[in-house]
Design an enzyme around this catalytic site. Structure first.
Site, PDB file in Angstrom:
ATOM      1  N   HIS A 265       0.812  -1.219   0.000  1.00 49.18           N
ATOM      2  CA  HIS A 265       0.000   0.000   0.000  1.00 49.18           C
ATOM      3  C   HIS A 265       0.845   1.269   0.000  1.00 49.18           C
ATOM      4  O   HIS A 265       0.323   2.367  -0.193  1.00 49.18           O
ATOM      5  CB  HIS A 265      -0.930  -0.005   1.221  1.00 49.18           C
ATOM      6  CG  HIS A 265      -2.194   0.756   1.020  1.00 49.18           C
ATOM      7  ND1 HIS A 265      -2.438   1.552  -0.082  1.00 49.18           N
ATOM      8  CD2 HIS A 265      -3.311   0.858   1.783  1.00 49.18           C
ATOM      9  CE1 HIS A 265      -3.638   2.108   0.022  1.00 49.18           C
ATOM     10  NE2 HIS A 265      -4.181   1.695   1.142  1.00 49.18           N
ATOM     11  N   ARG A 266       2.149   1.137   0.196  1.00 50.53           N
ATOM     12  CA  ARG A 266       3.011   2.321   0.110  1.00 50.53           C
ATOM     13  C   ARG A 266       3.091   2.836  -1.319  1.00 50.53           C
ATOM     14  O   ARG A 266       3.263   4.035  -1.552  1.00 50.53           O
ATOM     15  CB  ARG A 266       4.425   1.989   0.609  1.00 50.53           C
ATOM     16  CG  ARG A 266       4.515   1.625   2.085  1.00 50.53           C
ATOM     17  CD  ARG A 266       5.930   1.186   2.447  1.00 50.53           C
ATOM     18  NE  ARG A 266       6.347   0.032   1.656  1.00 50.53           N
ATOM     19  CZ  ARG A 266       7.593  -0.454   1.655  1.00 50.53           C
ATOM     20  NH1 ARG A 266       8.524   0.114   2.404  1.00 50.53           N
ATOM     21  NH2 ARG A 266       7.897  -1.513   0.926  1.00 50.53           N
TER      22      ARG A 266
END
Length: 294
Positions: A265-266
């Site tokens: 999700h980064r």
């Protein structure tokens, strides 16, 4: 190496291996002892030692069994991935009725060449097309340089269940090969994995991974991203489901395949993951697109 670790006072569970499948080398142990290697923990966070187990013998008989080398490597790599990557999983389904019919039709042609036209081989080609359309999923994050490394090659790892543990051989240049050729290569590396004949080079360099548990069962699962990759696809068993046909005004039986996508999700947002999954589903639902996009 274990003796070296004991002599240097190093806990091997805290060492991030630099070898194939995150195997730990003597150099990794020495660098860790000198403070030059980070433990399998988030950057800046101290490595928490594993708490001592309770005395299970108080509750009943127990027995112990040493972990295999593959299992020890899996423990290290999974712990490292879990500590480094904030993961989210997107779930979707694809109607593979037409694709399954095509697979059965051309299966004999693949068998004449010594291979099998499996759904995993088709998924390799579909995933390659998706990675070209969404290059962010074929990348890695360089946190030290604050950069994203985009890869101009598409090498896909395929998780293989073996009697001694999970191995992930890599199929290279998937985007440049036909489905039958991919089926041949997949059969070869899967056999080598089960016979424990894979070389370290054959398990390196993947930019994306597929884990297909459809042959075993289940309706869905959340695979763990194989760091430094940023995404992994999980495939579960297809089943016949009633699907509404608006043109006919009735339900009809269709072969529906559930799949999931776990992502870092980064780098990847939920909307991107949803679009990636829809692209994969549409490719699987319309065999024409496999040739057009792939």
């Amino acid at each position: 190496m274990r003796r070296l670790a004991r002599d240097l006072g190093v806990d091997l569970m805290q060492v991030a291996g630099s070898g194939p499948a995150y195997r730990i080398s003597e150099g990794d142990v020495r660098r860790f002892a000198e403070g030059g290697a980070a433990p399998a923990a988030p950057a800046g966070a101290p490595a928490a030692p594993a708490p001592a187990l309770p005395d299970f013998g108080k509750f009943g008989p127990t027995r112990r069994e040493a972990m295999s080398g593959i299992r020890r490597a899996t423990v290290r790599s999974m712990a490292q991935a879990w500590s480094l990557v904030p993961m989210v999983t997107q779930f979707d389904k694809a109607d593979v009725t037409e694709m399954e019919a095509l697979r059965k039709k051309y299966g004999p042609r693949a068998e004449k060449r010594g291979g099998k036209l499996t759904m995993t081989a088709i998924l390799l080609k579909v995933a390659a097309a998706a990675l070209k359309a969404f290059p962010k999923f074929n990348a890695s994050i360089d946190t030290a340089a604050n950069e994203v490394v985009f890869k101009d090659y598409i090498h896909i790892g395929v998780a293989v269940d073996t009697p001694t543990g999970l191995l992930v051989p890599v199929i290279r240049d998937v985007d440049k090969k036909g489905v039958i050729q991919l089926g041949l290569e997949l059969g070869e590396v899967a056999a080598k994995a089960r016979d424990r004949k894979l070389t370290p080079e054959e398990m390196q360099g993947a930019s994306f991974t597929i884990s297909n548990l459809g042959g075993i069962g289940g309706t869905g699962f959340t695979p763990i991203v194989n760091w430094p990759e940023v995404a992994i696809m999980g495939v579960s068993r297809s089943s016949t489901e009633p699907v509404w046909n608006a043109e006919k005004g009735e339900f009809e039986p269709r072969n529906i395949m559930p799949f999931s996508l776990t992502y870092d999700h980064r780098l990847i947002d939920g909307a991107d993951a949803a679009r990636f999954c829809r692209f994969v589903a549409e490719m699987l639902e319309d065999p024409f697109l496999l040739g057009f996009e792939g």
